[in-house]
Scaffold this motif. Structure first.
Motif, short mmCIF file in Angstrom:
data_model
loop_
_atom_site.label_atom_id
_atom_site.label_comp_id
_atom_site.label_asym_id
_atom_site.label_seq_id
_atom_site.Cartn_x
_atom_site.Cartn_y
_atom_site.Cartn_z
N VAL A 160 -4.86 2.57 0.00
CA VAL A 160 -3.91 3.58 -0.46
C VAL A 160 -3.14 3.00 -1.63
O VAL A 160 -2.40 2.02 -1.48
CB VAL A 160 -2.93 3.99 0.66
N MET B 59 1.47 6.93 -2.72
CA MET B 59 1.71 8.18 -2.00
C MET B 59 3.01 8.80 -2.52
O MET B 59 3.77 9.41 -1.78
CB MET B 59 1.78 7.96 -0.49
N ASP C 228 0.84 -1.20 0.00
CA ASP C 228 0.00 0.00 0.00
C ASP C 228 0.88 1.26 0.00
O ASP C 228 1.74 1.42 0.86
CB ASP C 228 -0.91 0.03 1.24
N GLY C 229 0.65 2.12 -0.96
CA GLY C 229 1.35 3.40 -1.01
C GLY C 229 2.54 3.42 -1.95
O GLY C 229 3.06 4.47 -2.26
N GLU C 230 2.99 2.23 -2.40
CA GLU C 230 4.17 2.15 -3.29
C GLU C 230 5.29 3.02 -2.72
O GLU C 230 5.79 3.95 -3.38
CB GLU C 230 3.80 2.61 -4.71
N LEU C 231 5.72 2.68 -1.52
CA LEU C 231 6.41 3.62 -0.64
C LEU C 231 7.64 4.29 -1.24
O LEU C 231 7.78 5.51 -1.17
CB LEU C 231 6.78 2.92 0.67
#
Lengths: 328, 328, 328, 328
Positions: D308, D311, D224-227
């Motif tokens: 998400v 981000m 989640d978020g493709e950090l």
């Protein structure tokens, strides 16, 4: 062997997960409920690491909304909302320690319909507020009462939602501040994070001698973000086991279940909450799980999970988690 | 006739701008400086509307940074920073009133170099912080001391900046919270807004009996946004005149000079601070200056002015203002 | 000696500030006005560095709002708003160069009342929008026409505001994108920044061969933030002088007047626009004015100035500036 | 009966879910890959509603990172990243229609290790960027190659992650803009949302005649978020079925699986993406599922789910979803 024995609480807690004495904070014992997380009131109870506490919590409105005709603007008296049980003093806790709070159970109490949600003027995730200030007229105020039992949340004649209870507001006292129980921060508070549920152990960084644990605001369930600002608010008997961990320094709230570890961030804008949560998760992976920073950053990129707790409180709360199966 | 007579303080204050008794809060009188805005300590002084108070303020570091070798990470002990004078109890003040604080003068005190700025690790507008959390390494810590007199701020051999002093932290106590003096909010606090300067009257919404005025954190000057988080911090003698306005309800901080009126907003993200400030300014134009909402919205669109106070504190502070010459 | 001679344009421009040929882009010459900043249309004009261009700009509504009865929702056809003159090809311009655009004059044209502002549903800084999406009902749509001459903006019978014109939308083409003229970005576009006014030279980083200068959207004046989203929109004759600077690499828009230098940032949330602007200003101080990074950061902290251009466009635009008197 | 028959595509699509002709866009057919979503290039293929397209996608780096020694700053040439197949013209599609894209399969192609992730300077969710501009030094650049098969993603010797592929970038052309394939928006694009996966049908609001479908940027999996900004990037054979829905107006991307419906929002700050997604989900519940607005708001509050997506991109992408089991 229960996973509890291998948890941080089980391995490093003063009580090593062993249950001590059981205490009950009834309404009578609590007396005056609290509206702040702070050190300026006397503890309602003193416990030892390992002890179990069953608190009779009020709902976020202090029970003032009994029917759908009890409009929040009429029956609430700000800032006296979100009443908390506590503070509970934990013997031996000092600034720099970690307080472990294992959620054992949450059982609705009081007359039905026990659950309350509401549209409150200028409050919520999809309306103008005093902070995201706009000129648009507010939505009409509205209350919805729901029957809530451990069998389910009766949302409407058509829809019954699973009972998936959790604690909306939980944490320890700041060092010298006394902060509204409506606010989440690094010491916990009003995180409104559905993972703070039976089956989880929550870790708080102690800021003040004896920790001063506060708890309240149980929810029968909630969607991600607590969109209108009011979950399925219920009065409940909340039972937790408390332990104390020495020699573990954490910058904010962490959480553990049988399946995953989670770091929590509370901030605005929402990306800052995500950044706080993920940075702490990376540092946790580095300190305890044998990753270097780049590898931990890569692993979170490919396998991290984000839960949006609330997008309505003074700070938004997100949790970033990693499955234990990936990092054993 | 001074503009003070036509100000809100002059027209509606209990003392109508007339100066009463003068009080001095020396270091000895203050004794223990305060690190929170809250109601849980005894007032250091009781005054009447119209009275003048001269407070001997410390700089934001409590004077701990005496030379450029005194690194913040060595000499500061969080959260004991940004010490405040007060609280000053104002007789007759009740929740719902407005406290008027006219800034009369700010004079540097103490040995030179009196001014301090610094790069503090993980603090400031252009660096990763615990909130805007990132993996980048922090900047090197650094202190800069500057000679500050009413003649100017000696920034370097090459540059002397005008002495344009103001009060960084000023406000009244919240109703039941005790909030760090590092935080700005609707009751004032650490706004770091350069318009809170000699020549201005600042209006605060009273939350607690006797108002409990706090003040401190004077700055020799500051650019918009207080970019690195540390202005020209100085110890000073800060002199203010205090008045009390009954029957005026304001939702947050307002400010007035001879030339303009200003509404202040503190929030994150920054656009929310701007929205708060502008919405309040529009409502002020509607309530007191004969505009309907659409006209006030149009006027702010074409003639409103925005000052960025800080972009570094727990909430960012902006002021939205309108020239009096346009709205007479 | 004019300050122009000491400007970046004067010192480093191919034409060194000397005026070349004068061109006029009348409505007939322009033919089809443009709604995008991009390289996919043929230039309307080719010029050489030093040349002067007088463009007959439309207002942001293409003149469709002639009376207060012409509601935007009726007369506008999205995305065909904010028509632009151009593109103007500048001989010799290549990716990596800087295009210098000196604003010479802005004169209202067309029938009176020449100025238009409006409340457009779901658009503006103090209302819910498709992006800051909310459930609140939109405000009532409303148009306000104003007589605008170089003597002033007749806001109402009671209020005449100074004529302080500027160019709302100005910039060069992106390299391969074609972006709506409603959007500001590092190449310029819809910045709605009041400093882009007569007396200023604006510097754009060239992205595409021949630069492809676009211009339009003149404003008779505007408050900080362009609060309702619509300034005093006017059709105008906009006269600019264009020069080309080789060997100067800038990451975004910069601006210069006789008194100050400014870096511009466009982003959401607003603090990111401020960060972009201030970081570039610091790097500019380091590269051209003899500061090391920490000193430049300190100087911006103590003497930087922030102008909020718009808080309504797809990206918010801020300018961070430093007085030349401090950095000579 | 497959759930597809009861999907929006099955019930309302021109082809009602029936599969038409199958097309293959090999590298040779595609020829020049595309870096923008826009209408300014000729279609690579024309199809009819119901047709199936198998596209040979490149990874986000166009295959330029073959080994861990191929540093992005050396081998990439901005803005020529994130190459896309397409545009595919869909016969009969007009502005105001909905294009339905059912993801059938994603199979890695090309030599192993097929997967790439990387730390790219000034890019990612936990580092300073050109937008969230800071003075901190960037992290060290770093590339990680991973073997990716349908059996799993070999993250390290110790960790193999499940193969859970999805399409990172997918959507239709804007009406007149040509926007970088790095950007997500209401027409789709670089959403980096893991729900855009086999088993889902994604709905896009057509903006331009023939829709002009673009697709690329497949991911072997992603948290989640493709950090860090770079998922498990793979070249793949992406197979989709395309249908066209007349008479359904949607403001942005929607998505459907057997189990849930989802609305997608892309914006900064992140809370705006959440607001967009949730507001559209509420409106969807109102228009198609028999709720009034307040009930839909309450239901999302108690049972909504947020994913998400990213981000890290120019706009952050979130999906808000509701289980079909609650709204039948």
């Amino acid at each position: 062997m229960s996973w509890i024995e291998t948890s941080y609480m089980g391995r490093r807690g003063v009580a090593r997960g062993a249950q001590g004495q059981t205490h009950e904070i009834t309404e009578a014992v609590q007396g005056e409920y609290r509206y702040m997380y702070g050190p300026y009131v006397a503890p309602v109870l003193r416990i030892r690491p390992g002890d179990v506490v069953a608190a009779h919590t009020h709902d976020a409105f202090g029970g003032a909304i009994k029917t759908e005709a009890d409009l929040p603007s009429k029956v609430l008296n700000m800032p006296f909302v979100n009443p908390q049980n506590g503070p509970v003093a934990v013997e031996g806790a000092e600034k720099g320690d970690v307080l472990a709070v294992r959620i054992l159970s949450i059982v609705p109490r009081g007359p039905q319909p026990a659950g309350t949600t509401a549209l409150i003027p200028e409050f919520g995730g999809l309306v103008a507020t005093p902070t995201t200030a706009m000129l648009n007229a507010p939505l009409a105020e509205k209350v919805k009462k729901m029957e809530v039992t451990t069998a389910g949340v009766k949302f409407s004649d058509r829809i019954t939602l699973p009972y998936e209870p959790f604690v909306g507001t939980l944490g320890v006292s700041p060092e010298i501040e006394a902060v509204s129980s409506l606010q989440p921060d690094y010491w916990g508070g009003n995180m409104d994070l559905p993972d703070v549920a039976p089956g989880a152990i929550v870790y708080f960084p102690v800021q003040h001698k004896d920790a001063y644990l506060y708890m309240g605001d149980c929810h029968g369930r909630q969607g991600d973000g607590e969109l209108c600002g009011v979950a399925v608010e219920i009065p409940a008997v909340l039972t937790v086991q408390v332990d104390l961990i020495k020699g573990w320094s954490i910058p904010g709230v962490r959480l553990e279940t049988e399946d995953f570890i989670m770091s929590v961030g509370s901030a605005r804008p929402m990306e800052d909450a995500a950044r706080m949560a993920y940075r702490d998760l990376i540092r946790w992976l580095v300190s305890d799980y044998g990753f270097d920073e780049a590898e931990a950053y890569f692993l979170c990129t490919q396998a991290g999970r984000v839960r949006v707790g609330n997008m309505v409180d003074p700070k938004y709360t997100l949790g970033a988690s990693m499955l234990k199966s990936y990092i054993r």
